[in-house]
Design a protein around this motif. Sequence first.
Motif, short mmCIF file in Angstrom:
data_model
loop_
_atom_site.label_atom_id
_atom_site.label_comp_id
_atom_site.label_asym_id
_atom_site.label_seq_id
_atom_site.Cartn_x
_atom_site.Cartn_y
_atom_site.Cartn_z
N LYS A 206 0.82 -1.22 0.00
CA LYS A 206 0.00 0.00 0.00
C LYS A 206 0.85 1.27 0.00
O LYS A 206 0.50 2.26 0.64
N CYS A 207 1.95 1.25 -0.72
CA CYS A 207 2.84 2.42 -0.76
C CYS A 207 2.44 3.36 -1.89
O CYS A 207 3.21 3.60 -2.83
N TYR A 208 1.24 3.87 -1.83
CA TYR A 208 0.76 4.79 -2.85
C TYR A 208 0.03 5.94 -2.17
O TYR A 208 -0.35 5.86 -0.99
N ALA A 209 -0.18 7.03 -2.93
CA ALA A 209 -0.79 8.23 -2.36
C ALA A 209 -2.30 8.14 -2.29
O ALA A 209 -2.93 8.63 -1.36
N GLU A 210 -2.90 7.49 -3.30
CA GLU A 210 -4.36 7.48 -3.38
C GLU A 210 -4.83 6.27 -4.18
O GLU A 210 -4.22 5.89 -5.18
N ARG A 211 -5.92 5.69 -3.73
CA ARG A 211 -6.56 4.61 -4.48
C ARG A 211 -7.68 5.21 -5.31
O ARG A 211 -8.51 5.98 -4.80
N ALA A 380 -6.75 0.56 -9.22
CA ALA A 380 -5.93 1.62 -9.80
C ALA A 380 -5.46 2.54 -8.67
O ALA A 380 -6.26 2.89 -7.80
N VAL A 381 -4.19 2.92 -8.70
CA VAL A 381 -3.64 3.75 -7.63
C VAL A 381 -2.81 4.89 -8.23
O VAL A 381 -2.24 4.75 -9.31
N ARG A 382 -2.78 6.01 -7.52
CA ARG A 382 -1.87 7.10 -7.86
C ARG A 382 -0.68 7.02 -6.92
O ARG A 382 -0.82 7.08 -5.70
N LEU A 383 0.51 6.87 -7.50
CA LEU A 383 1.71 6.69 -6.70
C LEU A 383 2.19 8.03 -6.12
O LEU A 383 1.65 9.09 -6.44
#
Length: 580
Positions: A206-211, A380-383
Motif C-alpha cells: 500500500k505504498c501509494y498516495a491514493e486509491r 488503480a492507484v496514484r503513486l
Amino acid sequence: MSENIGKITGVNGNLLKVEFEKPVIQNEVAYARVGSSDLKLKAEVIRVRGNSAELQVFEDTVGLKVGDSVEFTGSLLSVELGPGLLTQVFDGLQNPLPALAEQCGFFLQRGTYLDPLPRSTKWAYTPVAKVGDTVIAGDTLGTVPEGMFEHRIMTPFNLRGKWTVDSVKEAGEYTVDEIIATLKDDKGNTRECKIMQVWPVKMPIKCYAERLRPTESMASKMRTIDTFFPVAKGGTFCVPGPFGAGKTVLQQIMSRHAEVDIVIIAACGERAGEVVETLREFPELTDPRTGKSLMERTLIICNTSSMPVAAREASVYTGVTLAEYYRQMGLDVLLLADSTSRWAQALREMSGRLEEIPGEEAFPAYLESVIASFYERGGAVRLNDGTIGTVTIGGTVSPAGGNFEEPVTQATLKVVGAFHGLSRARSDARRYPAIDPLDSWSKYPSVVDAEKVAKARRVLRDGAEVGQMMKVVGEEGTSIDDFILYLKSEYIDATYLQQNAFNETDAANSVERQEYVFSKLLNLLETKMKFKDKGAARSFFQQLTQTCRDWNNSEFQSDEFNKIEEQMTKVLVEVSDYAE
C-alpha cells in the motif's frame, strides 16, 4: 539452525499439529524435518492455540511422524521482489521451475528450494535519488533495465515515516543482494537498501498516495468483452463456465492482446496438460505490441492439480503480490488466476482437517471474505510521484456441472465488477467466445455508447425469446416481423459476438474498429426490412452474415474493407422498407 524448535504431535495429511515453547506467529514459515534426515519440508502456521500450532505443509508429508522436529523461522511466507522476475516460471512458493528441473530432472524432489532471483546476475543500476533527498516507502532510488521496462528500485515497502538518503552507490553493475543506498531517520536510525526486497504475500502493498476508482477501459481487443461486458484497468472480472467451455483459451487470448504492460498467469490448481500447453506456447507467441516473444512481459506461477494442495493458496497470493509490485512502478498489470475453484477446494480440504464448522457444500464459512480479500488487492492507484498504476484481476471459476449457483461462483460474483459467464450450449455450438450475452454483465463503461449497447442487447434478448417460442410453435407459427427480429439477433451473434481466433485480423479488434463496426451494425438493427416470405429473409441474412465475416477478416479501412462495406450498404437498401 533456528532457536525455536517444536515437536510434531499429530499428522493428518498435509496438516501438522506441533507443540512449541517459544512464541510463534500466524503465517510464520517453518520447516518440518523428516526423521533424523536432512530433508526439511516447508510449512506455514495457519492456526495457533496456546502452546500448540497447526501448520499446512507445502509438500508431500510421507515419512513425517509424531516426535519429528519443526524449526520455526520467525519470518512470514514471503516472495523476493526485484529485477529478473519477468520471463520466469515459478511454482507457488516462487521456486524457479526451470532451475529446479535442471537440478532435479523430470521429477521434482521434496525439500528442494531455490533462490527466486539469481544471485550472480549483475544489473546496470542508475541512481535517481541523491544524498540529502527525503523519501518514504515506495519511492524510487534508481532504475534497472529489465527487457522493455525501466525497473524501479524502490525504498523498502515497510518504511514508516520520512527518511533521508544518507549514501547512494554510483551507477554501475550490481547483484540483487548488494546494498545500493542507506537511509537515516531523524532519530539516527539507519536502513540499508538493496536492489531486491522481500515482502509477505498475504499483506497488500500500500505504498501509494491514493486509491482510484477504475474508469479507463482495458481494451482486450475482443468485441464481446469490450463492447458488451467491458473490464476497466484496475477492475475485476470472473469467467465461470463448465469444463471445456473455453476458459483457459479465453484467458490466453486476452493475455496476448489486452492493452496492459505486464501479464501474470497464476495457474492455481489447473490440470497439468493445460499448464504444459501454456508453458510451451507462450515463448513461441509473438507479442503484437513489440514483435518480440510474449514471454518478455509475462510471468507464470505454475501450480497444477497434481502438485500439493496447500501450494494452490500460496500461488494465488504469490501472483497478486508480484502484480502489486509492478503496479508500484506505474505499470498496468493483468493478473489471470486459473482456476479459483481449485483454490477454494484446497481451502475446503484444509478447513475439514482443521475441524471447522462447514458452510454451504462443506466450503469454509469464511470463503466469501477470503475471495473478497483477494480481488480487493486489484485496483488503480496514484503513486507518490503522481503516476498511475493498475492491477486488473480476472479469475476463472470451474463450477461442477456448470452450476453458477454453487458457493464459489456466488461468492465471486459479489465482489467482481464484470461477469463473463460461459455457456455449455454456446461452446457445443462452436460459438467462440462462449460468453452468454444474456446472462453476463459488467459495471464498467463500454467503449461504445451505453444507449447503443442497450438497443443491441434488447434485440438479442427479444430474438432469443422468439427462438424459444419457435421451438414450441414452429417457424410457421411465427409472424414475419418476429422472424426477422430472430434473424437479426442471430446476425449479431454470428458476426459481432463471435471472433475467429485463427484469423490474425479478426482475432484482435481495436477500439476504433469496434466503434465503427458497431455503428453500422446498429444501423442494420434499426432498419425496417421487407421480404416476400420467410425463405427470402433467411436467404438474405445468410448471405449478409457471410459477407460480414469477410468484412471482419479484412484490414480496417483498407480497400477491401471499404468495398465490402459499400456492398453491404447496397443490399441493405434493397430490402429496406423505405426502398419502394
